[in-house]
Design a protein around this motif. Structure first.
Motif, PDB file in Angstrom:
ATOM      1  N   TRP A   5       0.817  -1.144  -0.071  1.00  0.00           N
ATOM      2  CA  TRP A   5      -0.015  -0.007  -0.016  1.00  0.00           C
ATOM      3  C   TRP A   5       0.908   1.236  -0.051  1.00  0.00           C
ATOM      4  CZ3 TRP A   5      -4.977   1.138  -0.974  1.00  0.00           C
ATOM      5  CH2 TRP A   5      -5.406   2.195  -0.497  1.00  0.00           C
ATOM      6  N   ASN A   6       2.077   1.227   0.761  1.00  0.00           N
ATOM      7  CA  ASN A   6       2.844   2.277   0.751  1.00  0.00           C
ATOM      8  C   ASN A   6       4.125   2.331  -0.029  1.00  0.00           C
ATOM      9  OD1 ASN A   6       1.109   3.641   2.820  1.00  0.00           O
ATOM     10  ND2 ASN A   6       2.137   2.590   4.278  1.00  0.00           N
ATOM     11  N   THR A   8       6.827   3.114  -2.419  1.00  0.00           N
ATOM     12  CA  THR A   8       7.278   3.951  -3.427  1.00  0.00           C
ATOM     13  C   THR A   8       8.840   3.641  -3.526  1.00  0.00           C
ATOM     14  OG1 THR A   8       7.777   5.587  -1.684  1.00  0.00           O
ATOM     15  CG2 THR A   8       5.804   5.648  -2.834  1.00  0.00           C
ATOM     16  N   LEU A  70     -10.417   4.607  -5.518  1.00  0.00           N
ATOM     17  CA  LEU A  70      -9.522   5.311  -4.633  1.00  0.00           C
ATOM     18  C   LEU A  70      -7.992   4.503  -4.603  1.00  0.00           C
ATOM     19  CD1 LEU A  70     -12.210   5.876  -1.853  1.00  0.00           C
ATOM     20  CD2 LEU A  70     -10.951   7.494  -3.406  1.00  0.00           C
ATOM     21  N   VAL A  71      -8.176   3.133  -4.810  1.00  0.00           N
ATOM     22  CA  VAL A  71      -6.564   2.368  -4.509  1.00  0.00           C
ATOM     23  C   VAL A  71      -6.055   2.809  -5.725  1.00  0.00           C
ATOM     24  CG1 VAL A  71      -5.777   0.164  -4.689  1.00  0.00           C
ATOM     25  CG2 VAL A  71      -7.696   0.499  -3.063  1.00  0.00           C
ATOM     26  N   ARG A  74      -4.599   6.179  -5.291  1.00  0.00           N
ATOM     27  CA  ARG A  74      -3.510   6.346  -4.385  1.00  0.00           C
ATOM     28  C   ARG A  74      -2.213   5.649  -4.933  1.00  0.00           C
ATOM     29  NH1 ARG A  74      -2.918   6.477   1.407  1.00  0.00           N
ATOM     30  NH2 ARG A  74      -0.907   5.440   2.048  1.00  0.00           N
ATOM     31  N   LYS A  75      -2.332   4.787  -5.699  1.00  0.00           N
ATOM     32  CA  LYS A  75      -1.104   3.965  -6.225  1.00  0.00           C
ATOM     33  C   LYS A  75      -0.265   4.759  -7.423  1.00  0.00           C
ATOM     34  CE  LYS A  75       0.538   0.855  -5.497  1.00  0.00           C
ATOM     35  NZ  LYS A  75       1.759   0.432  -4.220  1.00  0.00           N
ATOM     36  N   VAL A  77      -0.866   8.403  -7.614  1.00  0.00           N
ATOM     37  CA  VAL A  77       0.220   9.554  -6.604  1.00  0.00           C
ATOM     38  C   VAL A  77       1.145   9.054  -6.240  1.00  0.00           C
ATOM     39  CG1 VAL A  77      -0.292  11.096  -4.645  1.00  0.00           C
ATOM     40  CG2 VAL A  77      -2.152  10.885  -6.336  1.00  0.00           C
ATOM     41  N   GLN A  78       1.377   7.794  -5.598  1.00  0.00           N
ATOM     42  CA  GLN A  78       2.502   7.208  -5.064  1.00  0.00           C
ATOM     43  C   GLN A  78       3.542   7.038  -6.209  1.00  0.00           C
ATOM     44  OE1 GLN A  78       1.588   3.582  -3.001  1.00  0.00           O
ATOM     45  NE2 GLN A  78       0.940   4.861  -0.995  1.00  0.00           N
TER      46      GLN A  78
END
Length: 93
Positions: A5-6, A8, A70-71, A74-75, A77-78
């Motif tokens: 999820w986080n 980068t 939304l997932v 988010r990915k 943007v990461q």
């Protein structure tokens, strides 16, 4: 190791941590297709009428697509932040 999820950091092993497409192009593709499905999925059952079952199915499909979108966002943007960080690190060096 960071979670998928986080993620980068490109030094992590992507086969273990990344459950989404690896590139920026693939992330954009997910966002665009997800947006099209988010609009189209509720329209398909509602095109046959507006009885309670069709409305419930359309709302359920919309909820799933909003969560996926939304997932995907988010990915994306990461991915963009990761590319900017790599570019800044390369420019500093």
């Amino acid at each position: 190791m960071t979670s998928w999820w986080n993620r980068t950091d490109r030094s992590d092993r992507p086969e273990l941590t990344n459950r989404m497409p690896a590139g920026l192009t693939e992330s954009w593709w997910n966002v665009i297709v997800g947006a099209a499905l988010m609009i189209g999925l509720p329209i398909i059952p509602l095109s046959g009428g507006f009885d309670a079952a069709r409305i419930a199915f359309a709302l359920f499909g919309l909820a799933i697509m909003v969560a996926l979108e939304l997932v995907f966002l988010r990915k994306l943007v990461q991915r963009i932040a990761g590319r900017r960080a790599l570019r800044a690190e390369r420019d500093d060096g």
